[in-house]
Design a protein around this motif. Structure first.
Motif, PDB file in Angstrom:
ATOM      1  N   GLN A  62       0.806  -1.229   0.000  1.00 22.80           N
ATOM      2  CA  GLN A  62       0.000   0.000   0.000  1.00 22.80           C
ATOM      3  C   GLN A  62       0.838   1.278   0.000  1.00 22.80           C
ATOM      4  O   GLN A  62       0.389   2.310   0.489  1.00 22.80           O
ATOM      5  CB  GLN A  62      -0.955   0.005   1.207  1.00 22.80           C
ATOM      6  CG  GLN A  62      -1.867  -1.190   1.320  1.00 22.80           C
ATOM      7  CD  GLN A  62      -2.856  -1.303   0.174  1.00 22.80           C
ATOM      8  OE1 GLN A  62      -3.321  -0.298  -0.366  1.00 22.80           O
ATOM      9  NE2 GLN A  62      -3.193  -2.521  -0.219  1.00 22.80           N
ATOM     10  N   GLN A  63       2.039   1.230  -0.545  1.00 26.35           N
ATOM     11  CA  GLN A  63       2.931   2.386  -0.577  1.00 26.35           C
ATOM     12  C   GLN A  63       2.911   3.030  -1.961  1.00 26.35           C
ATOM     13  O   GLN A  63       2.663   2.349  -2.965  1.00 26.35           O
ATOM     14  CB  GLN A  63       4.354   1.971  -0.212  1.00 26.35           C
ATOM     15  CG  GLN A  63       4.486   1.439   1.199  1.00 26.35           C
ATOM     16  CD  GLN A  63       4.134   2.490   2.236  1.00 26.35           C
ATOM     17  OE1 GLN A  63       4.612   3.622   2.185  1.00 26.35           O
ATOM     18  NE2 GLN A  63       3.283   2.115   3.188  1.00 26.35           N
ATOM     19  N   PRO A  64       3.195   4.342  -2.062  1.00 28.16           N
ATOM     20  CA  PRO A  64       3.161   5.016  -3.369  1.00 28.16           C
ATOM     21  C   PRO A  64       4.336   4.657  -4.281  1.00 28.16           C
ATOM     22  O   PRO A  64       4.216   4.782  -5.502  1.00 28.16           O
ATOM     23  CB  PRO A  64       3.202   6.500  -3.007  1.00 28.16           C
ATOM     24  CG  PRO A  64       3.832   6.553  -1.652  1.00 28.16           C
ATOM     25  CD  PRO A  64       3.446   5.279  -0.962  1.00 28.16           C
ATOM     26  N   GLN A  65       5.465   4.222  -3.724  1.00 30.42           N
ATOM     27  CA  GLN A  65       6.624   3.855  -4.551  1.00 30.42           C
ATOM     28  C   GLN A  65       6.230   2.738  -5.512  1.00 30.42           C
ATOM     29  O   GLN A  65       5.565   1.777  -5.127  1.00 30.42           O
ATOM     30  CB  GLN A  65       7.795   3.396  -3.670  1.00 30.42           C
ATOM     31  CG  GLN A  65       8.971   2.827  -4.438  1.00 30.42           C
ATOM     32  CD  GLN A  65       9.686   3.847  -5.310  1.00 30.42           C
ATOM     33  OE1 GLN A  65       9.867   4.975  -4.904  1.00 30.42           O
ATOM     34  NE2 GLN A  65      10.080   3.453  -6.485  1.00 30.42           N
ATOM     35  N   GLU A  66       6.660   2.872  -6.745  1.00 24.07           N
ATOM     36  CA  GLU A  66       6.388   1.856  -7.760  1.00 24.07           C
ATOM     37  C   GLU A  66       7.668   1.087  -8.067  1.00 24.07           C
ATOM     38  O   GLU A  66       8.772   1.632  -7.978  1.00 24.07           O
ATOM     39  CB  GLU A  66       5.834   2.516  -9.022  1.00 24.07           C
ATOM     40  CG  GLU A  66       4.500   3.186  -8.780  1.00 24.07           C
ATOM     41  CD  GLU A  66       4.002   3.996  -9.953  1.00 24.07           C
ATOM     42  OE1 GLU A  66       4.710   4.091 -10.991  1.00 24.07           O
ATOM     43  OE2 GLU A  66       2.901   4.563  -9.838  1.00 24.07           O
ATOM     44  N   TYR A  67       7.481  -0.168  -8.438  1.00 23.36           N
ATOM     45  CA  TYR A  67       8.577  -1.073  -8.778  1.00 23.36           C
ATOM     46  C   TYR A  67       8.281  -1.652 -10.151  1.00 23.36           C
ATOM     47  O   TYR A  67       7.147  -1.595 -10.630  1.00 23.36           O
ATOM     48  CB  TYR A  67       8.676  -2.193  -7.733  1.00 23.36           C
ATOM     49  CG  TYR A  67       8.912  -1.647  -6.344  1.00 23.36           C
ATOM     50  CD1 TYR A  67      10.195  -1.505  -5.845  1.00 23.36           C
ATOM     51  CD2 TYR A  67       7.846  -1.241  -5.556  1.00 23.36           C
ATOM     52  CE1 TYR A  67      10.412  -0.973  -4.576  1.00 23.36           C
ATOM     53  CE2 TYR A  67       8.053  -0.705  -4.294  1.00 23.36           C
ATOM     54  CZ  TYR A  67       9.340  -0.580  -3.812  1.00 23.36           C
ATOM     55  OH  TYR A  67       9.555  -0.048  -2.573  1.00 23.36           O
ATOM     56  N   ALA A  68       9.291  -2.206 -10.793  1.00 22.43           N
ATOM     57  CA  ALA A  68       9.102  -2.737 -12.142  1.00 22.43           C
ATOM     58  C   ALA A  68       9.851  -4.043 -12.312  1.00 22.43           C
ATOM     59  O   ALA A  68      10.889  -4.275 -11.687  1.00 22.43           O
ATOM     60  CB  ALA A  68       9.584  -1.724 -13.176  1.00 22.43           C
ATOM     61  N   THR A  69       9.308  -4.884 -13.181  1.00 29.68           N
ATOM     62  CA  THR A  69       9.959  -6.144 -13.520  1.00 29.68           C
ATOM     63  C   THR A  69       9.386  -6.664 -14.830  1.00 29.68           C
ATOM     64  O   THR A  69       8.365  -6.171 -15.305  1.00 29.68           O
ATOM     65  CB  THR A  69       9.805  -7.181 -12.382  1.00 29.68           C
ATOM     66  OG1 THR A  69      10.693  -8.262 -12.610  1.00 29.68           O
ATOM     67  CG2 THR A  69       8.378  -7.695 -12.280  1.00 29.68           C
ATOM     68  N   ASP A  70      10.046  -7.657 -15.390  1.00 30.59           N
ATOM     69  CA  ASP A  70       9.595  -8.279 -16.638  1.00 30.59           C
ATOM     70  C   ASP A  70       9.325  -9.751 -16.416  1.00 30.59           C
ATOM     71  O   ASP A  70       9.963 -10.397 -15.572  1.00 30.59           O
ATOM     72  CB  ASP A  70      10.659  -8.124 -17.732  1.00 30.59           C
ATOM     73  CG  ASP A  70      10.878  -6.676 -18.128  1.00 30.59           C
ATOM     74  OD1 ASP A  70       9.889  -5.926 -18.201  1.00 30.59           O
ATOM     75  OD2 ASP A  70      12.031  -6.299 -18.371  1.00 30.59           O
ATOM     76  N   PHE A  71       8.397 -10.273 -17.201  1.00 34.36           N
ATOM     77  CA  PHE A  71       8.037 -11.689 -17.159  1.00 34.36           C
ATOM     78  C   PHE A  71       7.997 -12.233 -18.581  1.00 34.36           C
ATOM     79  O   PHE A  71       7.526 -11.561 -19.488  1.00 34.36           O
ATOM     80  CB  PHE A  71       6.643 -11.883 -16.552  1.00 34.36           C
ATOM     81  CG  PHE A  71       6.565 -11.629 -15.086  1.00 34.36           C
ATOM     82  CD1 PHE A  71       6.714 -12.661 -14.180  1.00 34.36           C
ATOM     83  CD2 PHE A  71       6.324 -10.355 -14.603  1.00 34.36           C
ATOM     84  CE1 PHE A  71       6.636 -12.436 -12.819  1.00 34.36           C
ATOM     85  CE2 PHE A  71       6.241 -10.115 -13.253  1.00 34.36           C
ATOM     86  CZ  PHE A  71       6.398 -11.152 -12.352  1.00 34.36           C
ATOM     87  N   LEU A  72       8.467 -13.445 -18.741  1.00 33.35           N
ATOM     88  CA  LEU A  72       8.381 -14.183 -20.002  1.00 33.35           C
ATOM     89  C   LEU A  72       7.688 -15.493 -19.695  1.00 33.35           C
ATOM     90  O   LEU A  72       8.100 -16.206 -18.773  1.00 33.35           O
ATOM     91  CB  LEU A  72       9.785 -14.445 -20.567  1.00 33.35           C
ATOM     92  CG  LEU A  72       9.937 -15.519 -21.651  1.00 33.35           C
ATOM     93  CD1 LEU A  72       9.160 -15.162 -22.911  1.00 33.35           C
ATOM     94  CD2 LEU A  72      11.419 -15.734 -21.981  1.00 33.35           C
ATOM     95  N   TYR A  73       6.628 -15.812 -20.432  1.00 35.72           N
ATOM     96  CA  TYR A  73       5.939 -17.084 -20.218  1.00 35.72           C
ATOM     97  C   TYR A  73       6.321 -18.052 -21.329  1.00 35.72           C
ATOM     98  O   TYR A  73       6.085 -17.779 -22.507  1.00 35.72           O
ATOM     99  CB  TYR A  73       4.421 -16.912 -20.184  1.00 35.72           C
ATOM    100  CG  TYR A  73       3.729 -18.188 -19.744  1.00 35.72           C
ATOM    101  CD1 TYR A  73       3.804 -18.596 -18.419  1.00 35.72           C
ATOM    102  CD2 TYR A  73       3.045 -18.980 -20.645  1.00 35.72           C
ATOM    103  CE1 TYR A  73       3.206 -19.758 -17.991  1.00 35.72           C
ATOM    104  CE2 TYR A  73       2.440 -20.153 -20.233  1.00 35.72           C
ATOM    105  CZ  TYR A  73       2.526 -20.541 -18.910  1.00 35.72           C
ATOM    106  OH  TYR A  73       1.930 -21.704 -18.494  1.00 35.72           O
TER     107      TYR A  73
END
Length: 141
Positions: free
Chosen positions: A26-37
């Protein structure tokens, strides 16, 4: 701790590859990542980093886990499997992915495979694209 509280953006960047921007706890900081299926192997390819979303850092948000403004959050990255499993289990994420690859959400595996080597990741993506093309050709026949 490390609970996925929202998917901010979900962008398909290649065949069976998604870039996910998300928030935790519930924090405003955003994170990022990638996924390959991987369709043939029925598993997710991920890397072991949890990165701070740059635009979120530029807006002045700070990471509650590490307090740093570096690209990677090395504190959260220690729990990368838990975090990325949380994204995979997210209803919004599964709904979008299932629509993109034409599978029901319950048909999508939750298995993770960690690949930190960029060239290996690209090789897997190319093989997956080839396999996906074969599947599409078979469906048309």
């Amino acid at each position: 701790m490390y609970s996925i509280s929202g998917i901010v953006r979900l962008k398909k960047v290649d065949y069976c590859v998604w870039h996910v921007v998300f928030q935790m706890d519930q924090q405003p900081q955003e994170y990022a990542t990638d996924f390959l299926y991987l369709l043939k192997e029925k598993k997710w390819v991920i890397n072991s980093l949890v990165t701070h979303e740059l635009s979120s850092l530029m807006q002045g948000h700070s990471c509650i886990y590490c307090g740093e403004t570096k690209i990677a959050c090395f504190v959260a990255s220690k729990e990368f499997e838990l975090i990325k499993q949380g994204i995979i289990n997210n209803r919004q994420f599964l709904s979008q992915v299932s629509a993109d690859i034409d599978l029901k959400p319950e048909e999508i595996s939750l298995d993770l495979h960690v690949v930190n080597n960029k060239s290996k990741w690209q090789e897997l993506a190319e093989e997956n694209r080839f396999y996906g093309n074969l599947l599409r050709i078979k469906k048309r026949q």
